[in-house]
Motif scaffolding. Structure first.
Motif, PDB file in Angstrom:
ATOM      1  N   GLU A 107       0.814  -1.208   0.000  1.00 43.80           N
ATOM      2  CA  GLU A 107       0.000   0.000   0.000  1.00 43.80           C
ATOM      3  C   GLU A 107       0.856   1.271   0.000  1.00 43.80           C
ATOM      4  N   SER A 108       2.058   1.181   0.543  1.00 45.45           N
ATOM      5  CA  SER A 108       2.953   2.334   0.653  1.00 45.45           C
ATOM      6  C   SER A 108       3.985   2.386  -0.457  1.00 45.45           C
ATOM      7  N   PHE A 109       3.887   1.480  -1.401  1.00 47.74           N
ATOM      8  CA  PHE A 109       4.949   1.322  -2.407  1.00 47.74           C
ATOM      9  C   PHE A 109       5.247   2.613  -3.170  1.00 47.74           C
ATOM     10  N   SER A 110       4.222   3.311  -3.623  1.00 45.00           N
ATOM     11  CA  SER A 110       4.448   4.548  -4.379  1.00 45.00           C
ATOM     12  C   SER A 110       5.206   5.576  -3.549  1.00 45.00           C
ATOM     13  N   ALA A 111       4.790   5.773  -2.317  1.00 45.66           N
ATOM     14  CA  ALA A 111       5.462   6.750  -1.458  1.00 45.66           C
ATOM     15  C   ALA A 111       6.910   6.343  -1.191  1.00 45.66           C
ATOM     16  N   ILE A 112       7.149   5.060  -0.993  1.00 45.92           N
ATOM     17  CA  ILE A 112       8.511   4.579  -0.740  1.00 45.92           C
ATOM     18  C   ILE A 112       9.385   4.782  -1.973  1.00 45.92           C
ATOM     19  N   VAL A 113       8.874   4.402  -3.139  1.00 42.53           N
ATOM     20  CA  VAL A 113       9.645   4.546  -4.376  1.00 42.53           C
ATOM     21  C   VAL A 113       9.936   6.014  -4.663  1.00 42.53           C
ATOM     22  N   LEU A 114       8.934   6.874  -4.516  1.00 42.10           N
ATOM     23  CA  LEU A 114       9.147   8.296  -4.785  1.00 42.10           C
ATOM     24  C   LEU A 114      10.092   8.926  -3.768  1.00 42.10           C
ATOM     25  N   LEU A 115      10.058   8.458  -2.538  1.00 40.61           N
ATOM     26  CA  LEU A 115      11.025   8.919  -1.536  1.00 40.61           C
ATOM     27  C   LEU A 115      12.441   8.520  -1.945  1.00 40.61           C
ATOM     28  N   LEU A 116      12.617   7.271  -2.318  1.00 39.99           N
ATOM     29  CA  LEU A 116      13.954   6.792  -2.712  1.00 39.99           C
ATOM     30  C   LEU A 116      14.441   7.470  -3.991  1.00 39.99           C
ATOM     31  N   LEU A 117      13.554   7.691  -4.950  1.00 45.44           N
ATOM     32  CA  LEU A 117      13.941   8.411  -6.165  1.00 45.44           C
ATOM     33  C   LEU A 117      14.338   9.852  -5.845  1.00 45.44           C
ATOM     34  N   SER A 118      13.629  10.466  -4.918  1.00 44.18           N
ATOM     35  CA  SER A 118      13.968  11.832  -4.523  1.00 44.18           C
ATOM     36  C   SER A 118      15.347  11.881  -3.874  1.00 44.18           C
ATOM     37  N   VAL A 119      15.658  10.903  -3.052  1.00 43.83           N
ATOM     38  CA  VAL A 119      16.991  10.830  -2.447  1.00 43.83           C
ATOM     39  C   VAL A 119      18.048  10.644  -3.542  1.00 43.83           C
ATOM     40  N   PHE A 120      17.747   9.799  -4.526  1.00 42.33           N
ATOM     41  CA  PHE A 120      18.667   9.607  -5.645  1.00 42.33           C
ATOM     42  C   PHE A 120      18.950  10.929  -6.349  1.00 42.33           C
ATOM     43  N   PHE A 121      17.890  11.693  -6.657  1.00 41.42           N
ATOM     44  CA  PHE A 121      18.075  12.960  -7.366  1.00 41.42           C
ATOM     45  C   PHE A 121      18.771  14.003  -6.503  1.00 41.42           C
ATOM     46  N   LEU A 122      18.579  13.949  -5.203  1.00 37.42           N
ATOM     47  CA  LEU A 122      19.306  14.847  -4.312  1.00 37.42           C
ATOM     48  C   LEU A 122      20.806  14.575  -4.401  1.00 37.42           C
ATOM     49  N   ILE A 123      21.172  13.325  -4.438  1.00 32.71           N
ATOM     50  CA  ILE A 123      22.588  12.937  -4.472  1.00 32.71           C
ATOM     51  C   ILE A 123      23.179  13.069  -5.872  1.00 32.71           C
ATOM     52  N   HIS A 124      22.446  12.623  -6.873  1.00 28.46           N
ATOM     53  CA  HIS A 124      22.992  12.476  -8.224  1.00 28.46           C
ATOM     54  C   HIS A 124      22.716  13.658  -9.145  1.00 28.46           C
ATOM     55  N   GLY A 125      21.566  14.278  -9.021  1.00 26.95           N
ATOM     56  CA  GLY A 125      21.155  15.299  -9.973  1.00 26.95           C
ATOM     57  C   GLY A 125      20.360  14.672 -11.100  1.00 26.95           C
ATOM     58  N   ALA A 126      19.994  15.497 -12.076  1.00 26.25           N
ATOM     59  CA  ALA A 126      19.061  15.077 -13.132  1.00 26.25           C
ATOM     60  C   ALA A 126      19.696  14.276 -14.256  1.00 26.25           C
ATOM     61  N   GLY A 127      20.990  14.355 -14.410  1.00 29.57           N
ATOM     62  CA  GLY A 127      21.624  13.680 -15.551  1.00 29.57           C
ATOM     63  C   GLY A 127      21.304  14.412 -16.842  1.00 29.57           C
ATOM     64  N   LYS A 128      21.508  13.728 -17.953  1.00 31.32           N
ATOM     65  CA  LYS A 128      21.243  14.311 -19.273  1.00 31.32           C
ATOM     66  C   LYS A 128      20.068  13.587 -19.913  1.00 31.32           C
ATOM     67  N   PRO A 129      19.355  14.142 -20.793  1.00 33.90           N
ATOM     68  CA  PRO A 129      19.247  15.559 -21.089  1.00 33.90           C
ATOM     69  C   PRO A 129      18.442  16.254 -19.995  1.00 33.90           C
ATOM     70  N   SER A 130      18.868  17.440 -19.625  1.00 34.20           N
ATOM     71  CA  SER A 130      18.159  18.233 -18.637  1.00 34.20           C
ATOM     72  C   SER A 130      18.581  19.683 -18.788  1.00 34.20           C
ATOM     73  N   ILE A 131      17.840  20.530 -18.169  1.00 34.81           N
ATOM     74  CA  ILE A 131      18.194  21.947 -18.185  1.00 34.81           C
ATOM     75  C   ILE A 131      19.487  22.140 -17.384  1.00 34.81           C
ATOM     76  N   ASP A 132      19.634  21.379 -16.294  1.00 35.79           N
ATOM     77  CA  ASP A 132      20.826  21.487 -15.458  1.00 35.79           C
ATOM     78  C   ASP A 132      22.108  21.106 -16.223  1.00 35.79           C
ATOM     79  N   LYS A 133      22.069  20.012 -16.959  1.00 36.58           N
ATOM     80  CA  LYS A 133      23.268  19.454 -17.582  1.00 36.58           C
ATOM     81  C   LYS A 133      23.358  19.672 -19.096  1.00 36.58           C
ATOM     82  N   GLY A 134      22.286  20.135 -19.707  1.00 41.63           N
ATOM     83  CA  GLY A 134      22.279  20.260 -21.164  1.00 41.63           C
ATOM     84  C   GLY A 134      22.030  18.924 -21.832  1.00 41.63           C
ATOM     85  N   VAL A 135      22.358  18.870 -23.104  1.00 40.59           N
ATOM     86  CA  VAL A 135      22.105  17.635 -23.868  1.00 40.59           C
ATOM     87  C   VAL A 135      23.280  16.774 -23.815  1.00 40.59           C
TER      88      VAL A 135
END
Length: 135
Positions: A107-135
């Motif tokens: 029942e909590s799977f979505s919240a857990i996955v989105l929490l873990l993905l958010s932690v990933f993006f906090l540590i790693h950033g958006a990668g490419k392509p993105s506005i932050d890193k370009g193409v």
């Protein structure tokens, strides 16, 4: 191993796949009415149980920080900064709703996955392509 070595040049683009998960949740959240007052009032009730002052204000703050955070992550703009309110929101969702309601991982799977993905993006950033890193 040659195939795996060839894939190394695409590592910077791997987070775009994870950003598509946020795009999916952005579309489903907006279509399910996350911005409706009834959702905010239900969320405020949960926040009251945690002792939040002015729970309705924090409910709206949480809702709109999630919507804005999703958009920023999908675009790859200020993604590391955008991840912080998402981490807070999903921690609060788990602590104020999922755990007290006795929800398991299913029942909590979505919240857990989105929490873990958010932690990933906090540590790693958006990668490419993105506005932050370009193409």
């Amino acid at each position: 191993m040659k195939l795996l070595d060839k894939l190394d040049k695409f590592k910077a683009y791997a987070p775009v796949v994870l950003r598509l998960v946020f795009l999916y949740y952005l579309v489903t959240s907006l279509s399910s009415g996350i911005y409706k007052p009834s959702y905010a009032h239900k969320f405020a009730e949960n926040l009251t149980g945690l002792g939040f002052p002015v729970p309705l204000f924090f409910a709206y703050l949480g809702i709109w920080s999630v919507v804005i955070g999703y958009v920023l992550l999908v675009l790859g703009y200020m993604s590391r900064l955008a991840a912080i309110p998402l981490i807070i929101y999903f921690m609060v969702a788990l602590l104020s709703y999922h755990i007290p309601e006795g929800h398991g991982v299913k029942e909590s799977f979505s919240a857990i996955v989105l929490l873990l993905l958010s932690v990933f993006f906090l540590i790693h950033g958006a990668g490419k392509p993105s506005i932050d890193k370009g193409v």
